[in-house]
Scaffold this motif. Sequence first.
Motif, PDB file in Angstrom:
ATOM      1  N   ARG A  29      14.133  22.667  71.247  1.00  0.00           N
ATOM      2  CA  ARG A  29      13.947  22.541  69.240  1.00  0.00           C
ATOM      3  C   ARG A  29      12.782  21.360  68.640  1.00  0.00           C
ATOM      4  N   ASN A  30      12.680  20.759  69.086  1.00  0.00           N
ATOM      5  CA  ASN A  30      11.226  19.480  69.174  1.00  0.00           C
ATOM      6  C   ASN A  30       9.556  20.227  68.866  1.00  0.00           C
ATOM      7  N   TRP A  31       9.741  21.262  69.669  1.00  0.00           N
ATOM      8  CA  TRP A  31       8.538  21.862  69.591  1.00  0.00           C
ATOM      9  C   TRP A  31       8.046  23.472  69.837  1.00  0.00           C
ATOM     10  N   VAL A  32       7.221  24.005  69.281  1.00  0.00           N
ATOM     11  CA  VAL A  32       7.033  25.211  68.281  1.00  0.00           C
ATOM     12  C   VAL A  32       6.058  25.819  68.874  1.00  0.00           C
ATOM     13  N   VAL A  33       6.466  27.296  68.915  1.00  0.00           N
ATOM     14  CA  VAL A  33       5.341  28.520  70.150  1.00  0.00           C
ATOM     15  C   VAL A  33       4.308  28.538  69.324  1.00  0.00           C
ATOM     16  N   VAL A  34       3.178  28.689  69.548  1.00  0.00           N
ATOM     17  CA  VAL A  34       1.740  28.386  68.631  1.00  0.00           C
ATOM     18  C   VAL A  34       0.748  29.818  69.769  1.00  0.00           C
ATOM     19  N   ALA A  83      12.482  30.952  71.679  1.00  0.00           N
ATOM     20  CA  ALA A  83      12.119  31.412  71.913  1.00  0.00           C
ATOM     21  C   ALA A  83      12.760  31.550  73.769  1.00  0.00           C
ATOM     22  N   GLN A  84      12.919  30.535  74.203  1.00  0.00           N
ATOM     23  CA  GLN A  84      13.827  30.616  75.620  1.00  0.00           C
ATOM     24  C   GLN A  84      14.568  32.038  75.409  1.00  0.00           C
ATOM     25  N   ASP A  85      14.933  31.828  74.685  1.00  0.00           N
ATOM     26  CA  ASP A  85      16.628  32.336  74.512  1.00  0.00           C
ATOM     27  C   ASP A  85      16.090  33.856  74.285  1.00  0.00           C
ATOM     28  N   THR A  86      14.921  33.951  73.840  1.00  0.00           N
ATOM     29  CA  THR A  86      14.654  35.098  73.285  1.00  0.00           C
ATOM     30  C   THR A  86      14.190  35.867  74.602  1.00  0.00           C
ATOM     31  N   ILE A  87      13.755  35.101  75.229  1.00  0.00           N
ATOM     32  CA  ILE A  87      12.742  35.923  76.362  1.00  0.00           C
ATOM     33  C   ILE A  87      14.187  36.218  77.402  1.00  0.00           C
ATOM     34  N   GLN A  88      15.192  35.118  77.227  1.00  0.00           N
ATOM     35  CA  GLN A  88      16.013  36.147  78.500  1.00  0.00           C
ATOM     36  C   GLN A  88      16.591  36.844  78.044  1.00  0.00           C
ATOM     37  N   ALA A  89      16.932  36.926  76.744  1.00  0.00           N
ATOM     38  CA  ALA A  89      17.583  38.078  76.053  1.00  0.00           C
ATOM     39  C   ALA A  89      16.802  39.714  76.329  1.00  0.00           C
ATOM     40  N   CYS A 145       5.782  31.152  67.253  1.00  0.00           N
ATOM     41  CA  CYS A 145       5.998  30.245  65.742  1.00  0.00           C
ATOM     42  C   CYS A 145       7.615  30.539  66.055  1.00  0.00           C
ATOM     43  N   MET A 146       8.320  30.742  66.833  1.00  0.00           N
ATOM     44  CA  MET A 146       9.445  29.988  66.580  1.00  0.00           C
ATOM     45  C   MET A 146      10.531  28.890  67.933  1.00  0.00           C
ATOM     46  N   ASP A 147      10.570  27.780  67.040  1.00  0.00           N
ATOM     47  CA  ASP A 147      10.605  26.651  68.501  1.00  0.00           C
ATOM     48  C   ASP A 147      11.103  27.792  70.131  1.00  0.00           C
ATOM     49  N   LEU A 148      10.614  26.206  70.423  1.00  0.00           N
ATOM     50  CA  LEU A 148      10.491  26.273  71.997  1.00  0.00           C
ATOM     51  C   LEU A 148      12.386  27.006  73.021  1.00  0.00           C
ATOM     52  N   GLN A 149      12.922  26.090  72.328  1.00  0.00           N
ATOM     53  CA  GLN A 149      14.469  26.830  72.631  1.00  0.00           C
ATOM     54  C   GLN A 149      14.916  28.399  72.584  1.00  0.00           C
ATOM     55  N   VAL A 194       2.621  25.173  73.836  1.00  0.00           N
ATOM     56  CA  VAL A 194       3.547  25.041  72.541  1.00  0.00           C
ATOM     57  C   VAL A 194       3.060  23.043  71.562  1.00  0.00           C
ATOM     58  N   LEU A 195       3.510  23.089  70.855  1.00  0.00           N
ATOM     59  CA  LEU A 195       2.673  21.907  69.793  1.00  0.00           C
ATOM     60  C   LEU A 195       4.109  21.002  68.839  1.00  0.00           C
ATOM     61  N   LYS A 196       3.975  20.171  69.205  1.00  0.00           N
ATOM     62  CA  LYS A 196       5.499  19.662  68.599  1.00  0.00           C
ATOM     63  C   LYS A 196       5.522  19.866  67.041  1.00  0.00           C
ATOM     64  N   GLU A 197       6.690  20.073  66.284  1.00  0.00           N
ATOM     65  CA  GLU A 197       7.017  20.473  65.066  1.00  0.00           C
ATOM     66  C   GLU A 197       6.481  20.203  63.656  1.00  0.00           C
ATOM     67  N   ASP A 198       5.559  18.458  63.851  1.00  0.00           N
ATOM     68  CA  ASP A 198       5.385  18.034  62.534  1.00  0.00           C
ATOM     69  C   ASP A 198       3.829  17.791  62.465  1.00  0.00           C
ATOM     70  N   GLU A 199       3.612  18.593  64.040  1.00  0.00           N
ATOM     71  CA  GLU A 199       1.896  19.027  64.384  1.00  0.00           C
ATOM     72  C   GLU A 199       1.478  20.211  63.467  1.00  0.00           C
ATOM     73  N   PHE A 200       0.133  20.439  63.025  1.00  0.00           N
ATOM     74  CA  PHE A 200      -0.323  21.757  62.409  1.00  0.00           C
ATOM     75  C   PHE A 200      -0.431  22.641  63.497  1.00  0.00           C
ATOM     76  N   SER A 201      -0.105  23.655  63.193  1.00  0.00           N
ATOM     77  CA  SER A 201       0.544  25.133  64.270  1.00  0.00           C
ATOM     78  C   SER A 201      -0.296  25.991  63.825  1.00  0.00           C
ATOM     79  N   GLY A 202      -0.191  26.399  62.112  1.00  0.00           N
ATOM     80  CA  GLY A 202      -0.423  27.491  61.554  1.00  0.00           C
ATOM     81  C   GLY A 202       0.376  28.341  61.876  1.00  0.00           C
ATOM     82  N   CYS A 203       1.345  28.331  61.649  1.00  0.00           N
ATOM     83  CA  CYS A 203       2.760  29.172  61.660  1.00  0.00           C
ATOM     84  C   CYS A 203       3.816  28.900  60.079  1.00  0.00           C
TER      85      CYS A 203
END
Length: 257
Positions: free
Chosen positions: A224-229, A196-202, A190-194, A248-257
């Motif tokens: 930032r236009n994609w959401v991790v599902v 999520a990548q920053d969190t994994i790098q941290a 439910c994080m945006d892709l950017q 990931v899905l686009k931020e305007d697509e249903f992701s359940g988040c």
Amino acid sequence: MKFVVPYLRVVAGMFAAITLWLAIVEVLNGNLADAILFVAFAAGLGYLAIGKPLRDRRRRIKAEQDAIAARAEAGHRAFLAGDVHAAMAPPPEPPKPPRIRRGVIIAAAVAGLFVLMGIISDISDGLDSPTKDDVSTTPRAAAPTTTTPYTTSAATKARTVAPETTPATRISTTQAAVAASTAVMPNVVCMDLQAAQDTIQAAGVFYSTSVDATGQGRAQVWDRNWVVVDQTPSVGASIGEGDPVLSVLKEDEFSGC
């Protein structure tokens, strides 16, 4: 009709640019057959846009060259005939090229801006393939996974071969797993892709991959236009470089988040 033709050329050029961009998108999505078809359409539209102006210019240049050659031949004959005045006469002035109307220039600028805005919109949306718009965007359900305790072969051999001597010499399998791991997978669903990548790098892992959850293979150009599902591996698992895979899905697509 002659007044409208330049504007029709502008429209043809605009659609040629759009079709060429669609061909590039198809190449990025791996659809070479569709890309070749779009290139063929773009070539035809481009010929309609600039084919006649190029032919007119080539015809005008040839007419100027023929006029200069004819004037040189006439001057040479006049000189041989003793008519110095006719031989030294200046060549005729070449015809002036047709003037481009201001309205055509404005129309071309508006068409170019329209094409540029469309390209920027496509890039921000992830470069979807135009021939696969009917594919369902429902994310695929992740396969259930089971977690088994991590044990090392060394610890197994120690329990089956060597007899236990004292509690101080026992090697904890949990400690061995922690020592062998490089990082722990965080929860990035439910994080945006950017983010999520920053969190994994941290967490200690620099390289992770992302995939389109719909299976369409869309490129994640603007993170930032994609959401991790969904994420692999699960939260708390040991990870190394390249292990995290984010669906990931686009931020305007249903992701359940």
